[in-house]
Design a protein around this motif. Structure first.
Motif, PDB file in Angstrom:
ATOM      1  N   THR A 137       0.862  -1.177   0.000  1.00  0.00           N
ATOM      2  CA  THR A 137       0.000   0.000   0.000  1.00  0.00           C
ATOM      3  C   THR A 137       0.902   1.233   0.000  1.00  0.00           C
ATOM      4  OG1 THR A 137      -1.590  -1.211   1.365  1.00  0.00           O
ATOM      5  CG2 THR A 137      -1.906   1.170   1.150  1.00  0.00           C
ATOM      6  N   VAL A 138       0.841   2.018  -1.069  1.00  0.00           N
ATOM      7  CA  VAL A 138       1.714   3.189  -1.217  1.00  0.00           C
ATOM      8  C   VAL A 138       1.009   4.389  -0.584  1.00  0.00           C
ATOM      9  CG1 VAL A 138       2.820   4.741  -2.856  1.00  0.00           C
ATOM     10  CG2 VAL A 138       2.786   2.261  -3.292  1.00  0.00           C
ATOM     11  N   GLN A 139       1.588   4.873   0.527  1.00  0.00           N
ATOM     12  CA  GLN A 139       0.927   5.950   1.273  1.00  0.00           C
ATOM     13  C   GLN A 139       1.781   7.207   1.396  1.00  0.00           C
ATOM     14  OE1 GLN A 139       0.030   2.893   4.499  1.00  0.00           O
ATOM     15  NE2 GLN A 139      -1.807   4.199   4.686  1.00  0.00           N
ATOM     16  N   THR A 140       2.984   7.188   0.809  1.00  0.00           N
ATOM     17  CA  THR A 140       3.843   8.375   0.856  1.00  0.00           C
ATOM     18  C   THR A 140       4.367   8.674  -0.536  1.00  0.00           C
ATOM     19  OG1 THR A 140       5.908   7.141   1.222  1.00  0.00           O
ATOM     20  CG2 THR A 140       4.596   7.729   3.181  1.00  0.00           C
TER      21      THR A 140
ATOM     22  N   ASP B 221       7.415   9.391  -1.321  1.00  0.00           N
ATOM     23  CA  ASP B 221       8.696   8.708  -1.546  1.00  0.00           C
ATOM     24  C   ASP B 221       8.482   7.312  -2.129  1.00  0.00           C
ATOM     25  OD1 ASP B 221      10.160  10.830  -0.671  1.00  0.00           O
ATOM     26  OD2 ASP B 221      10.516  10.054   1.361  1.00  0.00           O
ATOM     27  N   ARG B 222       7.534   6.567  -1.553  1.00  0.00           N
ATOM     28  CA  ARG B 222       7.283   5.214  -2.055  1.00  0.00           C
ATOM     29  C   ARG B 222       6.672   5.261  -3.458  1.00  0.00           C
ATOM     30  NH1 ARG B 222      10.191   2.092  -1.593  1.00  0.00           N
ATOM     31  NH2 ARG B 222       8.747   0.407  -2.140  1.00  0.00           N
ATOM     32  N   LEU B 223       5.838   6.257  -3.699  1.00  0.00           N
ATOM     33  CA  LEU B 223       5.255   6.388  -5.035  1.00  0.00           C
ATOM     34  C   LEU B 223       6.345   6.658  -6.074  1.00  0.00           C
ATOM     35  CD1 LEU B 223       2.968   6.642  -7.085  1.00  0.00           C
ATOM     36  CD2 LEU B 223       2.611   9.005  -6.314  1.00  0.00           C
ATOM     37  N   LEU B 224       7.254   7.571  -5.755  1.00  0.00           N
ATOM     38  CA  LEU B 224       8.333   7.894  -6.689  1.00  0.00           C
ATOM     39  C   LEU B 224       9.224   6.680  -6.932  1.00  0.00           C
ATOM     40  CD1 LEU B 224       9.266  11.481  -5.425  1.00  0.00           C
ATOM     41  CD2 LEU B 224       7.995  10.860  -7.507  1.00  0.00           C
ATOM     42  N   SER B 225       9.401   5.850  -5.891  1.00  0.00           N
ATOM     43  CA  SER B 225      10.196   4.632  -6.055  1.00  0.00           C
ATOM     44  C   SER B 225       9.539   3.681  -7.049  1.00  0.00           C
ATOM     45  CB  SER B 225      10.369   3.945  -4.701  1.00  0.00           C
ATOM     46  OG  SER B 225      11.017   2.689  -4.854  1.00  0.00           O
ATOM     47  N   TRP B 226       8.232   3.505  -6.939  1.00  0.00           N
ATOM     48  CA  TRP B 226       7.514   2.632  -7.878  1.00  0.00           C
ATOM     49  C   TRP B 226       7.551   3.201  -9.303  1.00  0.00           C
ATOM     50  CZ3 TRP B 226       5.390  -2.157  -7.789  1.00  0.00           C
ATOM     51  CH2 TRP B 226       5.317  -2.792  -6.550  1.00  0.00           C
TER      52      TRP B 226
ATOM     53  N   ALA C 175       3.303  -5.840  -7.002  1.00  0.00           N
ATOM     54  CA  ALA C 175       2.211  -4.924  -7.288  1.00  0.00           C
ATOM     55  C   ALA C 175       1.940  -4.042  -6.084  1.00  0.00           C
ATOM     56  CB  ALA C 175       0.954  -5.708  -7.670  1.00  0.00           C
ATOM     57  N   CYS C 176       1.345  -2.897  -6.371  1.00  0.00           N
ATOM     58  CA  CYS C 176       1.022  -1.961  -5.287  1.00  0.00           C
ATOM     59  C   CYS C 176      -0.304  -1.284  -5.552  1.00  0.00           C
ATOM     60  CB  CYS C 176       2.116  -0.896  -5.158  1.00  0.00           C
ATOM     61  SG  CYS C 176       2.156   0.315  -6.508  1.00  0.00           S
ATOM     62  N   TYR C 177      -0.870  -0.713  -4.495  1.00  0.00           N
ATOM     63  CA  TYR C 177      -2.086   0.086  -4.621  1.00  0.00           C
ATOM     64  C   TYR C 177      -1.810   1.454  -4.032  1.00  0.00           C
ATOM     65  CZ  TYR C 177      -6.857   1.814  -4.040  1.00  0.00           C
ATOM     66  OH  TYR C 177      -8.000   2.583  -4.097  1.00  0.00           O
ATOM     67  N   ILE C 178      -2.177   2.487  -4.804  1.00  0.00           N
ATOM     68  CA  ILE C 178      -1.961   3.878  -4.396  1.00  0.00           C
ATOM     69  C   ILE C 178      -3.323   4.489  -4.090  1.00  0.00           C
ATOM     70  CG2 ILE C 178      -0.919   6.090  -5.039  1.00  0.00           C
ATOM     71  CD1 ILE C 178       0.355   4.276  -7.440  1.00  0.00           C
ATOM     72  N   PRO C 179      -3.759   4.506  -2.814  1.00  0.00           N
ATOM     73  CA  PRO C 179      -5.062   5.097  -2.483  1.00  0.00           C
ATOM     74  C   PRO C 179      -5.006   6.615  -2.652  1.00  0.00           C
ATOM     75  CG  PRO C 179      -3.890   4.480  -0.480  1.00  0.00           C
ATOM     76  CD  PRO C 179      -3.064   3.992  -1.621  1.00  0.00           C
ATOM     77  N   LEU C 180      -6.054   7.178  -3.269  1.00  0.00           N
ATOM     78  CA  LEU C 180      -6.075   8.620  -3.519  1.00  0.00           C
ATOM     79  C   LEU C 180      -7.351   9.288  -3.005  1.00  0.00           C
ATOM     80  CD1 LEU C 180      -4.775   8.597  -7.210  1.00  0.00           C
ATOM     81  CD2 LEU C 180      -3.438   9.019  -5.140  1.00  0.00           C
TER      82      LEU C 180
ATOM     83  N   GLU D 263     -12.989  10.083   9.274  1.00  0.00           N
ATOM     84  CA  GLU D 263     -11.541   9.922   9.393  1.00  0.00           C
ATOM     85  C   GLU D 263     -10.982   9.375   8.074  1.00  0.00           C
ATOM     86  OE1 GLU D 263      -8.263   7.477  12.063  1.00  0.00           O
ATOM     87  OE2 GLU D 263     -10.347   7.624  12.740  1.00  0.00           O
ATOM     88  N   ARG D 264      -9.900   9.968   7.585  1.00  0.00           N
ATOM     89  CA  ARG D 264      -9.310   9.529   6.326  1.00  0.00           C
ATOM     90  C   ARG D 264      -7.952   8.893   6.602  1.00  0.00           C
ATOM     91  NH1 ARG D 264     -12.473  11.613   2.416  1.00  0.00           N
ATOM     92  NH2 ARG D 264     -13.739  13.416   2.968  1.00  0.00           N
ATOM     93  N   PRO D 265      -7.675   7.766   5.962  1.00  0.00           N
ATOM     94  CA  PRO D 265      -6.378   7.112   6.191  1.00  0.00           C
ATOM     95  C   PRO D 265      -5.261   7.915   5.548  1.00  0.00           C
ATOM     96  CG  PRO D 265      -7.562   6.021   4.423  1.00  0.00           C
ATOM     97  CD  PRO D 265      -8.501   7.035   4.985  1.00  0.00           C
ATOM     98  N   GLU D 266      -4.034   7.594   5.951  1.00  0.00           N
ATOM     99  CA  GLU D 266      -2.881   8.252   5.344  1.00  0.00           C
ATOM    100  C   GLU D 266      -2.809   7.854   3.873  1.00  0.00           C
ATOM    101  OE1 GLU D 266       2.006   8.470   5.711  1.00  0.00           O
ATOM    102  OE2 GLU D 266       0.852   7.148   7.059  1.00  0.00           O
ATOM    103  N   GLN D 267      -2.716   8.866   3.021  1.00  0.00           N
ATOM    104  CA  GLN D 267      -2.606   8.596   1.584  1.00  0.00           C
ATOM    105  C   GLN D 267      -2.012   9.821   0.904  1.00  0.00           C
ATOM    106  OE1 GLN D 267      -6.651   8.007  -0.048  1.00  0.00           O
ATOM    107  NE2 GLN D 267      -7.421   9.042   1.768  1.00  0.00           N
ATOM    108  N   VAL D 268      -1.460   9.578  -0.298  1.00  0.00           N
ATOM    109  CA  VAL D 268      -0.834  10.660  -1.053  1.00  0.00           C
ATOM    110  C   VAL D 268      -1.921  11.601  -1.571  1.00  0.00           C
ATOM    111  CG1 VAL D 268       0.677  11.221  -2.995  1.00  0.00           C
ATOM    112  CG2 VAL D 268       0.992   9.083  -1.733  1.00  0.00           C
ATOM    113  N   ASP D 269      -1.649  12.881  -1.542  1.00  0.00           N
ATOM    114  CA  ASP D 269      -2.575  13.863  -2.096  1.00  0.00           C
ATOM    115  C   ASP D 269      -2.834  13.526  -3.563  1.00  0.00           C
ATOM    116  OD1 ASP D 269      -3.898  16.646  -2.112  1.00  0.00           O
ATOM    117  OD2 ASP D 269      -2.441  16.741  -3.765  1.00  0.00           O
ATOM    118  N   ARG D 270      -4.119  13.482  -3.942  1.00  0.00           N
ATOM    119  CA  ARG D 270      -4.458  13.024  -5.298  1.00  0.00           C
ATOM    120  C   ARG D 270      -3.823  13.898  -6.370  1.00  0.00           C
ATOM    121  NH1 ARG D 270     -10.492  11.499  -6.154  1.00  0.00           N
ATOM    122  NH2 ARG D 270     -10.885  13.701  -5.805  1.00  0.00           N
TER     123      ARG D 270
END
Length: 948
Positions: free
Chosen positions: A342-345, A347-352, A390-395, A405-412
């Protein structure tokens, strides 16, 4: 005569049983069963026509079994003992099949005490020793022992095989693919595995894979049996030791006898053409009138066998099975959902993203709030780079209200800005399943994805029509995963629930959302690795790369464009239709003598067949009378006014609910336009289909249908332009069936229906032209005498006379129909001029209705499919051609079978029209050069109806 002779040996015995099971029972004028004879004759004829002119046979013979006993029964009395006796109606056909062979002036070889395989082996080896090439026309695995080559006086003398059912050439590598050993060791494998059909014992419990492995490892049957003593204790060791004698006897039984006395010398097999007289006499004697007409027409006469030498690259994998071709899967680990991230930052998104750019290939899937791509909000994106990678990027996850309440996730917005260069990069291939939807969702966020691959479209190019469900089905991700990967993905309802308890995907907890979404991308990546290599092996690359794949972004763009409808006009029509249906209901009640629910089939059936006493009512399993359209049309034709009224009522209510009411609801509040959804896999012939709403089934020849089309309008200052292929299927039929009369008429711009009326009836009147028009189209759909009789309101015998006259005046059409059916029966599929395959798994069904339905569809599929391919090619080329001329404001909105609808400024019509016409007229080129021109009719107006 060529330096190197080429002998074809036809395994006639296999032809007989294929012919018997393929066709329904038939009898000749004397009442003798001839179904197998007819099938055998057509198969032999087809073989003769299909052999390659340049590399066809110089010599040919048909080899048959004399009877069911051979020298092998003396070795093992139980040999073939479990084979049932031949069907009672097949027995009297055996001598007639020999007569059929001789009618072609071909040698018919058989010998008491020998099987056809032994004679084939002996002749093949004798010819090879003379330096000849040999092709064995059969798929019999026993004969694969003979495949190979030796040095001869004119170069290598080669023995190969030809499986006409699959149109597959079998040589050393194909044998090795099947058995895992070279041809000379096939007999050793067969001896271990045995054969239940021939009752060869082998060793019980050893199947093909184990047998192949043992022979490949040890080099021979004897060596494998000798090695058993030194194997670790196992069931396999016990079986090898205990059943050695059975294996050794089985080896003798499967060994082909290659030194028989030759009943006829090789030189007697020389081909010198087929004299027509004996063949004509045979066909006439047994009542094979269609084949006799074919011979008399001089088309299809098998003067010289030709054209069955398929290129090596195209020979594998065309098995006509319903489940599709089974190519070996790439080695992959089982799906492991716990491996997904689960990609929540950022940094991890840029890595993928970095890893995807390095891989140059990434599977992509989107999760959204709706199935409507034009209204859906993006909830998340999943990526896959390999199995379980594989990964999932919640937006957009979190509750439905602002305080949830919203979980930690990258700004869409930030995430999409980072993903945009990857998704638009020419250096990275993006793999989707049904990517058109994802393209439309992402386009609304400013991302134009390219280049793309689509596993759904690859599957369709390979297996259209092949699944159990026939048209339209079998290409969804879950189905493909289960079929090809043996894996069942998580169902949507497992994560979101169903009914009133269903939640939006954005409210699914991230751990469950990741498992579901990342799995979709993972499975898509795996499917691509499995399906894409099949394209080149099975001849699907051309249609996928040149027609279907380039069309995906084009159709996605059309869906986003949408079309404007006049809401006020639709509302007025709905009101008028409601008033008219109410009036019709009153008339129906008056005709019935009582009030009842017109829309209830049960109540209607009781009124028609019990109260009013009309004849011919039939009850189904539910116990109620059938009142479908065909029943009502029959009653109306017999003078039942109430049936006519009900048909009118049904049409009006359907048009009201499907169009005038539904189109108002379908107007997108953001765009003010209606956005249909096109399916690229909805029709097995390759035609696009339209849903939500369906804009392809609006009646075009009725006043009511035209009223609905009047509600489709352009924006202010624009007009609609409709470009329609004129009689494209008839033009393609003239080309594909090579009908000179029709080709000449189209080339001269004649009224084709008038020309047909002249040929058929000797004169052109309003009535004869209308009949000719019906016949022209009906013949191409494989219509029966009864079907044509119903359309023309004549007796079946008169309809048959018209069909016979049509075939006499246009013999190429009949030849096309017969050849198409024979090809589909043998291969299991038809092909368009561009190579699109459509599979017909029920073409040889013993169920008459299934078989005849498949036959009708198979006749038309190459023509309708080619028409679909042509307009698709035009669509792909259209906007680039218009943009090149500076016509950036011309928008392509709709495709309706043979028609394209555009919206453009009124001032651009004069410049755009010739470009649109040229692109459509030349769409087949350069891949296919048609012998007839493609006519295109263009009209413009202030509504869709006015543009016609």
């Amino acid at each position: 005569m060529p330096d190197q002779q080429h002998l074809y040996l036809v395994d006639g015995s296999s032809y007989i049983f294929r012919a018997y099971h393929r066709l329904p029972p038939l009898t000749d004028p004397e009442g003798t069963p001839v179904g197998a004879v007819y099938g055998y004759t057509t198969m032999l004829w087809k073989l003769a026509e299909d052999l390659d002119k340049a590399d066809g046979p110089t010599h040919l013979a048909v080899i048959l079994d004399k009877d069911s006993q051979s020298f092998r029964n003396e070795i093992y009395p139980e040999y073939k003992a479990n084979r049932p006796d031949p069907p009672e109606d097949l027995v009297p056909q055996f001598p007639l099949i020999r007569d059929a062979t001789r009618a072609f002036s071909l040698p018919c070889i058989e010998e008491q005490g020998l099987e056809a395989d032994d004679l084939i082996a002996t002749y093949a080896r004798a010819a090879q020793r003379e330096g000849w090439n040999v092709t064995i026309v059969s798929s019999d695995k026993d004969l694969m022992q003979l495949v190979g080559e030796v040095d001869g006086p004119n170069g290598p003398a080669r023995i190969d095989m030809l499986d006409t059912m699959k149109s597959q050439r079998i040589y050393i590598e194909e044998v090795e693919d099947k058995f895992g050993v070279k041809p000379e060791l096939v007999g050793d494998v067969l001896a271990l595995m045995g054969d239940s059909v021939d009752n060869i014992p082998g060793i019980y419990g050893i199947g093909p894979k184990t047998a192949s492995k043992l022979i490949a490892e040890h080099g021979s049957l004897t060596a494998a049996l000798d090695a058993a003593e030194y194997m670790k204790k196992s069931k396999l060791k016990e079986r090898l030791l205990e059943n050695r004698a059975d294996a050794e006897m089985s080896r003798v039984l499967v060994t082909l006898k290659e030194d028989c006395d030759l009943p006829e010398p090789l030189d007697d097999f020389k081909l010198d053409g087929v004299p027509p007289e004996p063949l004509a006499a045979f066909l006439e004697k047994h009542g094979f009138t269609s084949l006799l007409r074919r011979l008399d027409a001089g088309s299809g006469s098998p003067d010289r066998p030709n054209n069955l030498n398929p290129e090596k690259a195209q020979t594998k994998g065309d098995a006509g099975t319903e489940e599709g071709n089974s190519q070996p899967l790439p080695e992959m680990p089982a799906v492991d959902r716990s491996a997904y991230e689960t990609v929540q930052t950022m940094d991890r998104l840029l890595s993928w993203i970095e890893r995807a750019e390095a891989a140059h290939e990434v599977a992509v899937d989107t999760e959204t709030s709706s199935l409507d791509a034009m209204r859906a909000e993006l909830v998340g994106v999943s990526l896959a780079l390999g199995p379980n990678e594989a990964c999932y990027i919640p937006l957009g996850h979190g509750g439905s209200d602002m305080f949830a309440e919203r979980p930690e996730q990258v700004d869409r917005e930030a995430a999409l800005a980072a993903l945009k260069p990857l998704l638009e990069s020419d250096a990275v291939t993006k793999i989707f399943q049904n990517g058109k939807y994802d393209l439309n969702v992402l386009a609304r966020y400013g991302i134009e994805v390219s280049p793309i691959e689509d596993t759904m479209i690859v599957s369709f190019a390979l297996d259209a029509g092949r699944g159990q469900d026939g048209i339209g089905g079998g290409h969804g991700m879950d189905e493909l995963s289960e079929r090809h990967l043996g894996h069942t993905p998580i169902a949507f309802k497992e994560v979101c629930g169903t009914g009133k308890k269903q939640i939006p995907f954005g409210e699914v907890p991230l751990d469950k959302a990741t498992e579901y979404a990342a799995e979709d991308a993972d499975v898509t990546w795996r499917l691509y690795q499995h399906l894409k290599p099949r394209l080149s092996v099975e001849g699907g690359t051309r249609i996928y790369e040149r027609v279907d794949r380039p069309l995906i972004p084009v159709v996605a763009g059309m869906e986003r464009e949408g079309i404007k409808v006049d809401r006020a006009r639709l509302a007025k029509l709905s009101e008028e239709f409601a008033q008219e249906t109410a009036r019709l209901e009153d008339e129906i009640h008056e005709a019935a003598g009582q009030e009842f629910t017109v829309g209830s089939p049960k109540q209607l059936g009781d009124i028609l067949f019990e109260k009013l006493g009309y004849k011919g009512g039939k009850k189904g399993k539910s116990g109620q009378y059938s009142t479908d359209q065909s029943v009502l049309e029959r009653l109306a034709g017999e003078g039942a006014d109430i049936a006519k009224l009900v048909l009118e009522w049904r049409q009006l209510t359907k048009l009201k609910s499907t169009y005038t009411d539904a189109l108002q609801q379908a107007i997108n509040p953001d765009t003010g336009r209606v956005h249909t959804s096109y399916s690229l896999v909805g029709a097995q012939t390759g035609r696009l289909s339209s849903t939500d709403p369906n804009l392809q089934n609006i009646p075009i020849r009725t006043a009511i249908g035209r009223q609905i089309r009047e509600a489709f309008v352009p924006e202010s200052g624009n007009v609609l332009l409709a470009a329609d292929y004129s009689q494209i299927e008839l033009r393609l039929a003239a080309h594909m069936a090579d009908v000179e009369t029709l080709k000449e008429a189209f080339a001269n711009g004649e009224d084709i229906h008038a020309r047909t009326a002249t040929e058929m009836f000797g004169e052109v009147t309003r009535d004869t032209r209308a009949r000719a028009k019906t016949i022209n189209f009906a013949i191409l759909y494989g219509i029966s005498r009864w079907g044509l009789a119903g359309r023309l309101e004549v007796e079946p015998d008169e309809a048959q006379e018209m069909i016979d006259t049509y075939f006499k005046r246009f013999p190429g059409i009949q030849r096309y129909i017969m050849e198409t059916l024979e090809t589909v029966r043998e291969r299991g599929y038809s092909q368009t001029l561009f190579g699109r395959k459509t599979w017909f798994p029920r073409i040889n069904s013993k169920n008459q209705a299934e078989r005849q339905g498949s036959e009708r569809a198979a006749i038309n599929a190459p023509i309708q499919g080619t028409s679909a391919d042509i307009i698709k090619r035009a669509m792909v080329r259209m906007l680039p051609a218009l943009r090149e001329e500076g016509l950036d404001n011309v928008r392509m909105l709709l495709q309706v079978h043979d028609e394209l609808v555009f919206e453009l400024p009124e001032g651009d019509v004069e410049k755009a029209s010739p470009i649109i016409e040229r692109v459509m007229a030349e769409a087949a080129r350069p891949a296919v050069e048609l012998a007839v021109p493609l006519g295109v009719e263009i009209g413009t107006g202030a509504s869709w109806d006015a543009a016609h």
